[in-house]
Enzyme design. Structure first.
Site, short mmCIF file in Angstrom:
data_model
loop_
_atom_site.label_atom_id
_atom_site.label_comp_id
_atom_site.label_asym_id
_atom_site.label_seq_id
_atom_site.Cartn_x
_atom_site.Cartn_y
_atom_site.Cartn_z
N GLU B 75 53.07 46.35 40.16
CA GLU B 75 53.55 45.40 38.92
C GLU B 75 54.07 46.82 38.40
O GLU B 75 54.84 46.93 37.24
CB GLU B 75 51.68 45.60 37.89
N HIS B 144 39.81 38.92 35.63
CA HIS B 144 40.15 38.03 34.62
C HIS B 144 40.29 37.53 33.16
O HIS B 144 41.39 36.77 32.94
CB HIS B 144 40.76 36.67 35.76
C1 LIG Z 1 47.30 44.36 40.69
C2 LIG Z 1 46.90 42.44 41.25
N1 LIG Z 1 47.53 42.31 40.93
C3 LIG Z 1 48.36 40.81 40.53
C4 LIG Z 1 47.43 40.11 41.29
C5 LIG Z 1 47.02 38.64 41.41
N2 LIG Z 1 46.94 37.76 42.51
C6 LIG Z 1 45.33 36.86 43.54
S1 LIG Z 1 46.34 37.18 44.99
C7 LIG Z 1 47.67 37.35 44.37
C8 LIG Z 1 48.32 37.36 45.90
C9 LIG Z 1 48.48 38.15 47.35
O1 LIG Z 1 48.60 37.95 48.42
P1 LIG Z 1 48.55 38.52 49.45
O2 LIG Z 1 47.78 39.80 49.47
O3 LIG Z 1 49.71 38.32 50.77
O4 LIG Z 1 47.27 37.77 49.92
P2 LIG Z 1 46.86 36.38 50.46
O5 LIG Z 1 46.36 35.57 49.18
O6 LIG Z 1 47.77 36.19 51.04
O7 LIG Z 1 45.57 35.96 50.87
C10 LIG Z 1 48.15 37.98 43.60
C11 LIG Z 1 49.87 38.11 43.09
C12 LIG Z 1 45.69 40.59 41.95
N3 LIG Z 1 44.66 40.36 42.51
N4 LIG Z 1 45.90 42.13 42.09
#
Ligand SMILES: Cc1ncc(C[n+]2csc(CCOP(=O)(O)OP(=O)(O)O)c2C)c(N)n1
Ligand SMILES: Cc1ncc(C[n+]2csc(CCOP(=O)(O)OP(=O)(O)O)c2C)c(N)n1
Ligand SMILES: [Mg+2]
Ligand SMILES: [Mg+2]
Lengths: 366, 343, 343, 366
Positions: B75, B144
């Site tokens: 972000e 959230h």
């Molecule tokens: C700081 C932050 N930004 C955005 C999110 C929203 N979010 C939740 S899961 C996700 C994707 C995560 O991807 P990855 O790290 O590859 O993990 P995966 O879901 O594939 O296990 C996002 C953008 C969050 N939880 N925390």
């Protein structure tokens, strides 16, 4: 003294040993697999089967409104299980929000592990008693926690290693960078496992990084990077165990990238058809962690009916117990909202507590 | 533009159809992208997925990935690169996926976005819109459902806007994107699926940022609110009739600029006010609103301005959030405490 | 402990010597490190240099680099690792180098530090002290003079403390480090070199966090303030005598917990109040204080509670800061506007 | 399709070409220096001498209370000068707070460049007119700005490269990581220059990083890393010019680490004796950027009295002009405090403006 002797001129670490082999490390199906302990393979198998079943059951519970949300780790069970099993009892696990399986594989009560996702409280277990940090939703923020805890343990002279999990998307956050840097500078006994499942929700790897591999990030911090087939549970277990042992021995942190795939959508609320092709999913189903291990077990004559049945039974028992327990409404006390904000509630919180109590009483009377 | 002329304009507008706030926001982005090639949308999952709330649905397809870009997951990086894009003359519209996930960009926001115009004596304005879905009531797990408006409203150099209706969602977002100042645009998550008959306002109909609106005139007391709490206040005003109370409701729409005149005029008319929002009360936006009303209307007040807000606790888990969120009863209870008998 | 018993205790205390606030803070760290092996100091330049303000001077030498650690330059990393250290049972005392340089750690602070106890049903309290030199008046260039207390005070789960005297600097810092809750400990930069006759309070003399103190009793109006603005208010009270005003001065010392009783009692005694702080007024801590005073004291008030605060602008460059900071004249001007003739 | 074809399995970039030579690149005093253009060397020499003198003059101005603070770049002039001279007029420079020299070498009026440190305003020049971003005090925060600007220029089809400066300490911030990652993923035309001067205020390199070099971080983002002797102005200029050209040609970002040394204390307010040994400073004085260049010029017979004198004269002229102009009090209007907060002041700001105006009028009358 000349500049060549001053630390800025040339940092001292040799880069070569820190670089990963760019071919993901595999064990199952290779000649090296012969040396694997049958007992370990059986244990891993049982956990994988149980984990797969757990993912299915939890996803089903979302449909019944019994879980607020569930991020399934189907396809990634090898990483989850190997992470938990590479640790000693005194070690700590730092899971991200997708890692419920690793948490229960470490021994946490499944219902307690699902508290966050069920929505009755934020964390359902005592992290100190379980040596499992709360599931972390803000991505990568758990990584510096793992470093700090490992560092504190080392300062205290304790034999404790921390293993922290993060996704491919999470590696982009500043906290990932800061955590790895602190870990390397402090030589903290911590292991970082990146589960590279190809996606961060809808965003594919190519939009997340241009690096040769995530394991290549390690050299930039001065720690070794390892790349492993994340669906080969024996390989992940071996690589993690080595890294944990290295940390325990005082040699500092390791970054491990496990290449895997998220077979299900991001969560039950996600629609994966918007951003990926079924053919890719199909390809990965051919490289399923359970199938890979079953092949190995079969080749070595270890997969008899008894093992199949005991694994399936245990999985069903877990699922049934989960179903039963999750179908009961949790006992909730709204007054608990004020109980843990501070050691002692402030005067203002006591007033707000009284207000809610009065409302609840009025509600009951009406 | 007065309410009268707006109403007149509308008679010429295209036929209205039922639309959700999410659709109106999507349309505002689409129309902004069409109207100005400098507008660029960026954020996590805003491309093929259309955002986790589908606010950017279809935009990447229609305008290309370079106008609606899936970024890496970071972000501060998103907002920081948006600063650079704006320095070059673009108008970035950034999406933060959820309220609490905007916090990593706090330094970029406070130390750069809010100050660049001032720092450079006006040479480098930053026309950046930062869209943040905020607030609770959607059964989200921790992180959230935060209401973070007070942090932003206290930061000089930012505009802080939050729509509560379908029409305002469209109008305010277009105005935010057109603004030459950075705007933190807070979208009440639980109103995304709220519906109204609506058609996109013509550009001439779009009101500038900074005007509160009287959603309901009332004679006995005034509820002052914004964003997700507006429907709750309107419901409370309806329910209050049973008690014989005629409650007015003011929708601030923008916390910065803060429309003191509209609020003060409404409160002077009733002599009693309750400020309602769902973020924690202590140091919340309601504190500023209450303090300012008191400064402006002291001799008109029959009772202290009261506040109904979220408790001073971390946002609760889904199963308990209804106890936290200001509801009709809590609002009416506060109205009842406005010292009707003389204190 | 009442003021009387404290005064009595002090007669037995070691002889007082002139000390600066910086020295008192340094002594508090030293005594905390001595008293409890779980206490660890970490931050940028806290080791050999002793911190840019020398608050950690000599600690690395005395307690070793492992108890007083120079970290890499990354504030989220500093606070994030402190969370992990506290999870393991240590008591980290973190130094942020300047107010604005704490912003990179905002997510760790709001999403973890403030919530860990609550998230884990009390299983994982985080006894972390976050020391932040804050405020202006020292001729610092941009980002070196922010007053960020409102952000922290609005975040449930944090205690927010700020000393204004040499003795409080010591006592409150010891109490903060001993607290089982996270404390944001805001050190008024421009008071670092302020002096008083002082000797370290004995442990029994250290007051708990959360009590305001009447610095000066007064009958005509009450100034409510904290941290860097206390000396200014005391000066204003002195100057006010010329106008025939007898001003009381309340020093909050802690914004969270907020000592409503002491403040309300003082304001009820005068019927008039001015809240003074140097951060931007809009949405500042003064809004909460004013709103709360009004809620608690409405029928005692002869005039609306007024606020004297920094302007709603980014902190000015050094050569202009004196126009921004609340000074004696601006405070007296506000007192003069307290509708003495009846409004 | 098999998993081996899916992007997560093996990322595509080859790591080898991205890795730096761990020996800092040098030109001056090497046979390769023969190919250097005398005109360039003379220009660099003039800038170095002027830069050194500027640092001295600015430091002197702090003692006279004419600057609030000055972070001297004495010892680092080669990096400062080479950074400015590697850019084309349409390119952008993103300086950190220590980089006043680079800013003036790019052509910004010295008094305007010192506005921040003098304390009359935050930035004294128009960044768009100069194509120089404001001096950035919050460390590493300027790096994503550079990436965004470069990206925007590329999207607009413009031939613009951004060069961003950061210190060794600044590399530890999350913003460094996020900026490099965005740059590589977007293939943005941006160059990152880490001036590794061995210290972040008092914190030495070994407490900042355990990496072999900072240039080794590049591979973790999928961009090339280069290591250069930061006191060899010809080498820094060549490496940066190559990286800028690479970016201009569409090949994406480069990370350059220049090894150098901060000869003076962190700022005039700092006491460097608390954390470093004079012998280290002495060693680096032997490797002074001006001396290195003078030796080369002498060897090639380019350092005649005329060049020495013109360089010294220009430096003195700059210093004298600076002294004279900085000794005058800047014209300041307190009402400007309200002028640039927003395009239009809010109602509240107008009230506050009126209040200050009234106060100032009252002050004048009394
Ligand atoms: C700081 C932050 N930004 C955005 C999110 C929203 N979010 C939740 S899961 C996700 C994707 C995560 O991807 P990855 O790290 O590859 O993990 P995966 O879901 O594939 O296990 C996002 C953008 C969050 N939880 N925390
Ligand atoms: C985010 C942030 N944290 C802390 C500081 C305070 N600070 C100013 S300069 C400095 C050291 C910087 O070191 P380095 O990046 O190596 O640059 P150098 O001073 O050596 O040029 C610190 C800690 C800051 N300016 N910004
Ligand atoms: Mg992923
Ligand atoms: Mg440095």
């Amino acid at each position: 003294m000349t500049v060549l002797d001053t630390p800025a001129w040339r940092h001292r670490t040799d880069a070569a040993p820190l670089l990963p082999d760019p071919e993901p490390y595999r064990l199952l199906g290779t000649p090296d697999a012969a040396r694997l302990d049958p007992a370990l393979l059986r244990a891993l198998y049982g956990q994988l089967v149980r984990g797969r079943r757990f993912n299915q059951q939890a996803t089903a519970l979302t449909k019944q409104g019994r879980l607020a949300v569930y991020p399934s780790s189907t396809g990634q069970e090898a990483c989850e299980v190997a992470a938990a099993l590479s640790l000693q009892p005194q070690d700590w696990l730092f899971p991200s929000y997708r890692d419920t399986l690793a948490v229960i594989a470490r021994g946490v009560d499944p219902v307690a592990a699902l508290t966050l996702l069920r929505g009755d409280w934020h964390t359902g277990y005592d992290p100190r008693a379980e040596r499992v940090a709360p599931l972390s939703t803000p991505l990568a923020t758990q990584l510096p926690h793992a470093v700090g805890l490992a560092h504190a343990a080392r300062l205290s002279g304790d034999d404790v290693v921390a293993l922290a999990l993060v996704g491919d998307g999470g590696t982009s956050e500043g906290d990932f960078h800061e955590a790895l840097n602190f870990a390397a500078v402090w030589r903290a006994p911590v292991v970082f496992l990146v589960q590279n499942n190809g996606f961060a929700i809808s965003v594919p790897l190519a939009k997340q990084t241009a690096a040769p591999t995530f394991a290549h990030k390690a050299v930039g911090y001065g720690m070794p990077g390892r790349l492993v087939d994340g669906n080969d549970v024996a390989a992940v277990h071996e690589v993690l165990t080595e890294a944990v042992d290295r940390a325990r021995g005082g040699a500092g942190p390791t970054l491990v990238e496990a290449v895997t795939y998220r077979i299900d959508a991001h969560t039950n609320a996600d629609d994966a058809t918007r951003y990926r092709d079924d053919s890719e999913v199909a390809a990965w189903r051919e490289h399923d962690p359970i199938t890979l291990l079953e092949r190995e077990l079969t080749d070595r004559g270890l997969l008899d009916d008894a093992l199949r049945r005991s694994a399936a039974d245990e999985a069903e028992t877990t699922a049934a117990a989960l179903r039963a327990r999750m179908n009961a409404d949790p006992a909730l006390d709204p007054m608990e909202l004020f109980a843990h904000v501070y050691a002692e509630p402030t005067q203002q919180l006591r007033q707000q507590e009284a207000q809610l109590r009065a409302e609840l009483e009025a509600e009951q009377q009406s | 533009m007065t309410t009268a002329t707006r109403a007149a304009d509308r008679t010429q507008a295209p036929a209205r159809k039922p639309a959700t706030m999410a659709q109106a926001l999507n349309q505002a982005l689409r129309d902004s992208l069409s109207a100005d090639p400098a507008v660029h949308v960026l954020g996590e999952d805003v491309g093929a997925l259309g955002g986790v709330f589908r606010i950017t649905d279809g935009l990447a397809r229609e305008f290309g990935e370079e106008r609606c870009t899936d970024t890496p997951l970071a972000e501060a990086g998103i907002l920081g690169t948006a600063v650079g894009m704006a320095m070059y003359g673009l108008r970035p519209v950034v999406e933060m996926q959820f309220d609490a996930f905007a916090y990593p960009s706090f330094e970029q926001l406070v130390s750069h976005v809010a100050r660049m115009r001032n720092r450079t004596r006006g040479a480098l304005p930053l026309p950046i819109t930062i869209r943040i879905p905020y607030g609770g009531g959607i059964g989200g797990v921790e992180h959230h459902s935060d209401s973070s408006e007070a942090y932003y409203a206290h930061t000089p150099g930012l505009h802080v806007v939050t729509p509560a209706t379908v029409a305002d969602a469209y109008g305010l977002l277009r105005a935010a994107i057109a603004s030459n100042d950075p705007v933190v645009f807070l979208e009440p998550k639980r109103l995304y699926w709220s519906k109204a008959d609506w058609s996109p306002q013509a550009p001439s109909e779009v009101e500038p940022i900074g005007r509160a609106v009287i959603r309901r005139a009332g004679r006995t007391a005034t509820l002052v609110t914004y964003g997700p709490s507006l429907p709750v206040c309107l419901e409370a005003a309806e329910a209050a009739k049973e008690e014989g109370w005629d409650l007015g409701v003011v929708d601030l729409r923008s916390l910065v600029p803060f429309d003191e005149e509209t609020v003060a005029a409404a409160v002077r008319g009733t002599g009693r006010a309750v400020v309602v929002h769902e973020s924690a009360g202590f140091g919340g936006a309601g504190a500023e609103i209450a303090a300012r009303i008191t400064e402006r209307c002291f001799h008109y007040l029959e009772a202290p301005v009261l506040r109904v807000a979220g408790f001073d606790i971390p946002y609760p888990p889904p199963m308990l959030e209804r106890h936290h969120l200001p509801g009709v009863d809590r609002i009416l209870d506060a109205v009842g405490r406005l010292q009707w008998e003389e204190g």
